[in-house]
Design a protein around this motif. Structure first.
Motif, PDB file in Angstrom:
ATOM      1  N   GLY A 234     -25.941  19.389   4.017  1.00 40.02           N
ATOM      2  CA  GLY A 234     -26.995  19.109   5.275  1.00 40.02           C
ATOM      3  C   GLY A 234     -27.255  21.022   5.904  1.00 40.02           C
ATOM      4  O   GLY A 234     -28.180  20.873   7.104  1.00 40.02           O
ATOM      5  N   GLY A 235     -26.517  22.089   5.737  1.00 39.24           N
ATOM      6  CA  GLY A 235     -26.121  23.190   7.138  1.00 39.24           C
ATOM      7  C   GLY A 235     -25.159  23.104   8.113  1.00 39.24           C
ATOM      8  O   GLY A 235     -25.412  22.234   8.568  1.00 39.24           O
ATOM      9  N   LEU A 236     -24.839  24.494   7.646  1.00 39.16           N
ATOM     10  CA  LEU A 236     -23.486  24.472   8.894  1.00 39.16           C
ATOM     11  C   LEU A 236     -24.124  25.206   9.681  1.00 39.16           C
ATOM     12  O   LEU A 236     -23.770  24.808  11.236  1.00 39.16           O
ATOM     13  N   ALA A 237     -24.972  26.332   9.279  1.00 38.38           N
ATOM     14  CA  ALA A 237     -25.357  26.379  10.649  1.00 38.38           C
ATOM     15  C   ALA A 237     -26.759  26.761  10.920  1.00 38.38           C
ATOM     16  O   ALA A 237     -27.205  26.884  10.190  1.00 38.38           O
ATOM     17  N   GLY A 238     -26.555  26.655  12.365  1.00 46.70           N
ATOM     18  CA  GLY A 238     -28.559  25.994  12.331  1.00 46.70           C
ATOM     19  C   GLY A 238     -28.310  26.049  13.610  1.00 46.70           C
ATOM     20  O   GLY A 238     -27.266  25.320  14.733  1.00 46.70           O
ATOM     21  N   SER A 239     -29.499  25.414  14.521  1.00 47.48           N
ATOM     22  CA  SER A 239     -30.036  24.839  15.880  1.00 47.48           C
ATOM     23  C   SER A 239     -29.907  23.565  15.840  1.00 47.48           C
ATOM     24  O   SER A 239     -30.798  23.218  14.919  1.00 47.48           O
ATOM     25  N   VAL A 240     -29.785  23.215  16.450  1.00 44.58           N
ATOM     26  CA  VAL A 240     -30.129  21.885  16.769  1.00 44.58           C
ATOM     27  C   VAL A 240     -31.564  21.454  16.631  1.00 44.58           C
ATOM     28  O   VAL A 240     -32.029  22.806  17.832  1.00 44.58           O
ATOM     29  N   PRO A 241     -32.249  20.287  16.540  1.00 43.96           N
ATOM     30  CA  PRO A 241     -33.475  20.094  16.477  1.00 43.96           C
ATOM     31  C   PRO A 241     -33.646  19.183  18.008  1.00 43.96           C
ATOM     32  O   PRO A 241     -34.503  18.163  17.840  1.00 43.96           O
ATOM     33  N   ILE A 242     -33.678  20.327  18.760  1.00 37.41           N
ATOM     34  CA  ILE A 242     -34.650  19.669  20.021  1.00 37.41           C
ATOM     35  C   ILE A 242     -35.927  20.486  20.545  1.00 37.41           C
ATOM     36  O   ILE A 242     -35.618  22.049  20.020  1.00 37.41           O
ATOM     37  N   LEU A 243     -36.784  19.725  20.771  1.00 41.21           N
ATOM     38  CA  LEU A 243     -37.871  20.016  21.663  1.00 41.21           C
ATOM     39  C   LEU A 243     -36.702  21.782  22.378  1.00 41.21           C
ATOM     40  O   LEU A 243     -36.341  21.878  23.054  1.00 41.21           O
ATOM     41  N   GLY A 244     -37.417  23.391  22.170  1.00 41.22           N
ATOM     42  CA  GLY A 244     -36.966  24.054  22.635  1.00 41.22           C
ATOM     43  C   GLY A 244     -36.510  25.232  22.505  1.00 41.22           C
ATOM     44  O   GLY A 244     -36.025  25.844  22.812  1.00 41.22           O
ATOM     45  N   HIS A 245     -35.652  24.541  21.306  1.00 41.54           N
ATOM     46  CA  HIS A 245     -34.308  25.178  21.028  1.00 41.54           C
ATOM     47  C   HIS A 245     -35.544  26.050  19.434  1.00 41.54           C
ATOM     48  O   HIS A 245     -35.315  25.067  18.661  1.00 41.54           O
ATOM     49  N   GLY A 246     -34.473  26.999  19.610  1.00 39.48           N
ATOM     50  CA  GLY A 246     -34.634  27.311  17.740  1.00 39.48           C
ATOM     51  C   GLY A 246     -36.812  28.155  17.768  1.00 39.48           C
ATOM     52  O   GLY A 246     -37.163  27.103  18.219  1.00 39.48           O
ATOM     53  N   PRO A 247     -35.944  28.933  16.979  1.00 42.06           N
ATOM     54  CA  PRO A 247     -37.522  29.298  16.647  1.00 42.06           C
ATOM     55  C   PRO A 247     -38.210  27.724  15.493  1.00 42.06           C
ATOM     56  O   PRO A 247     -37.821  27.815  15.061  1.00 42.06           O
ATOM     57  N   PRO A 248     -39.805  28.128  16.453  1.00 42.67           N
ATOM     58  CA  PRO A 248     -40.411  26.395  15.803  1.00 42.67           C
ATOM     59  C   PRO A 248     -40.939  27.090  14.586  1.00 42.67           C
ATOM     60  O   PRO A 248     -41.060  25.700  13.805  1.00 42.67           O
ATOM     61  N   ASP A 249     -41.423  28.284  14.392  1.00 39.54           N
ATOM     62  CA  ASP A 249     -41.889  28.948  12.976  1.00 39.54           C
ATOM     63  C   ASP A 249     -40.765  28.739  11.576  1.00 39.54           C
ATOM     64  O   ASP A 249     -41.326  29.150  10.784  1.00 39.54           O
ATOM     65  N   ASN A 250     -39.849  29.178  11.765  1.00 38.08           N
ATOM     66  CA  ASN A 250     -38.383  29.326  11.101  1.00 38.08           C
ATOM     67  C   ASN A 250     -37.698  27.826  10.778  1.00 38.08           C
ATOM     68  O   ASN A 250     -36.782  27.638  11.826  1.00 38.08           O
ATOM     69  N   PRO A 251     -38.748  26.663  10.021  1.00 42.56           N
ATOM     70  CA  PRO A 251     -37.348  25.577  10.360  1.00 42.56           C
ATOM     71  C   PRO A 251     -36.727  25.124   9.512  1.00 42.56           C
ATOM     72  O   PRO A 251     -35.181  24.308   9.501  1.00 42.56           O
ATOM     73  N   ALA A 252     -36.352  26.904   8.449  1.00 43.01           N
ATOM     74  CA  ALA A 252     -34.505  26.838   7.637  1.00 43.01           C
ATOM     75  C   ALA A 252     -33.616  26.588   8.773  1.00 43.01           C
ATOM     76  O   ALA A 252     -33.152  26.781   8.607  1.00 43.01           O
ATOM     77  N   THR A 253     -33.309  26.684  10.014  1.00 41.43           N
ATOM     78  CA  THR A 253     -32.481  27.282  10.966  1.00 41.43           C
ATOM     79  C   THR A 253     -32.100  26.033  11.553  1.00 41.43           C
ATOM     80  O   THR A 253     -31.100  26.452  12.687  1.00 41.43           O
ATOM     81  N   ILE A 254     -32.985  25.211  11.034  1.00 40.52           N
ATOM     82  CA  ILE A 254     -32.480  24.106  11.902  1.00 40.52           C
ATOM     83  C   ILE A 254     -31.775  22.965  11.012  1.00 40.52           C
ATOM     84  O   ILE A 254     -32.052  22.543   9.938  1.00 40.52           O
ATOM     85  N   THR A 255     -30.749  22.377  12.482  1.00 44.58           N
ATOM     86  CA  THR A 255     -29.578  21.595  11.064  1.00 44.58           C
ATOM     87  C   THR A 255     -30.042  20.156  11.037  1.00 44.58           C
ATOM     88  O   THR A 255     -30.152  19.504  12.058  1.00 44.58           O
ATOM     89  N   ASP A 256     -30.199  19.698  10.346  1.00 42.71           N
ATOM     90  CA  ASP A 256     -30.074  17.914  10.177  1.00 42.71           C
ATOM     91  C   ASP A 256     -29.696  17.315  10.825  1.00 42.71           C
ATOM     92  O   ASP A 256     -28.502  17.163   9.953  1.00 42.71           O
ATOM     93  N   PRO A 257     -29.499  16.902  11.558  1.00 42.75           N
ATOM     94  CA  PRO A 257     -28.769  15.440  12.238  1.00 42.75           C
ATOM     95  C   PRO A 257     -28.359  13.983  11.372  1.00 42.75           C
ATOM     96  O   PRO A 257     -27.722  13.596  11.763  1.00 42.75           O
ATOM     97  N   LEU A 258     -29.658  14.327  10.482  1.00 42.33           N
ATOM     98  CA  LEU A 258     -29.740  12.440  10.092  1.00 42.33           C
ATOM     99  C   LEU A 258     -28.421  12.687   8.691  1.00 42.33           C
ATOM    100  O   LEU A 258     -27.557  11.354   8.506  1.00 42.33           O
ATOM    101  N   VAL A 259     -27.699  13.605   7.899  1.00 43.73           N
ATOM    102  CA  VAL A 259     -26.745  13.418   7.469  1.00 43.73           C
ATOM    103  C   VAL A 259     -25.226  13.839   8.079  1.00 43.73           C
ATOM    104  O   VAL A 259     -24.576  13.391   7.052  1.00 43.73           O
ATOM    105  N   GLN A 260     -25.496  14.456   9.102  1.00 41.72           N
ATOM    106  CA  GLN A 260     -23.752  14.393  10.191  1.00 41.72           C
ATOM    107  C   GLN A 260     -24.063  12.975  10.772  1.00 41.72           C
ATOM    108  O   GLN A 260     -22.817  12.081  10.672  1.00 41.72           O
ATOM    109  N   ALA A 261     -25.159  12.464  10.323  1.00 42.06           N
ATOM    110  CA  ALA A 261     -24.769  10.693  11.261  1.00 42.06           C
ATOM    111  C   ALA A 261     -24.452   9.400   9.967  1.00 42.06           C
ATOM    112  O   ALA A 261     -23.255   8.690  10.530  1.00 42.06           O
TER     113      ALA A 261
END
Length: 117
Positions: free
Chosen positions: A48-75
């Motif tokens: 699911g990804g170890l390094a990345g930002s949380v998928p909350i609006l305003g965090h992380g670059p919106p043009d690069n979705p590869a740096t966002i960690t998927d929260p569904l896997v963790q749940a």
């Protein structure tokens, strides 16, 4: 490099769990199943990804979705951990009842008696 370390650790966990499942003692079989399920959980989290930002609006670059960690896997893994804990506790209680009824937790001895006590 970290991918190889994670692959090695997961391989060792699955191998150790399989080794325990193939033992004659019921308690070791239960712990083997528990280790295998936890290794599967670790595998899912790493995929699911170890390094990345949380998928909350305003965090992380919106043009690069590869740096966002998927929260569904963790749940899902958190849910699997809770279910695994309950299942392990139930299996250990059943093991205790088998020991009370038959006086052994050796699978060969239990198989030879055919479930009679």
């Amino acid at each position: 490099m970290t991918q190889f370390v994670l692959a090695g650790v997961l391989g060792l966990l699955f191998a150790f769990g399989t080794f325990l499942v193939l033992r004659r003692d019921i308690v070791r079989v239960v712990w083997g199943v528990t280790i295998i399920s936890q290794a599967a959980n670790v595998y899912l989290v790493t995929m699911g990804g170890l390094a990345g930002s949380v998928p909350i609006l305003g965090h992380g670059p919106p043009d690069n979705p590869a740096t966002i960690t998927d929260p569904l896997v963790q749940a899902l893994v958190l849910t699997a951990i809770v279910i695994s804990f309950g299942t392990t506790a139930f299996a250990l209680v059943l093991t205790y009842r088998i020991h009370e009824e038959h006086g052994t937790i050796d699978l060969r001895e239990l198989g030879e008696t055919g479930g009679e006590h």
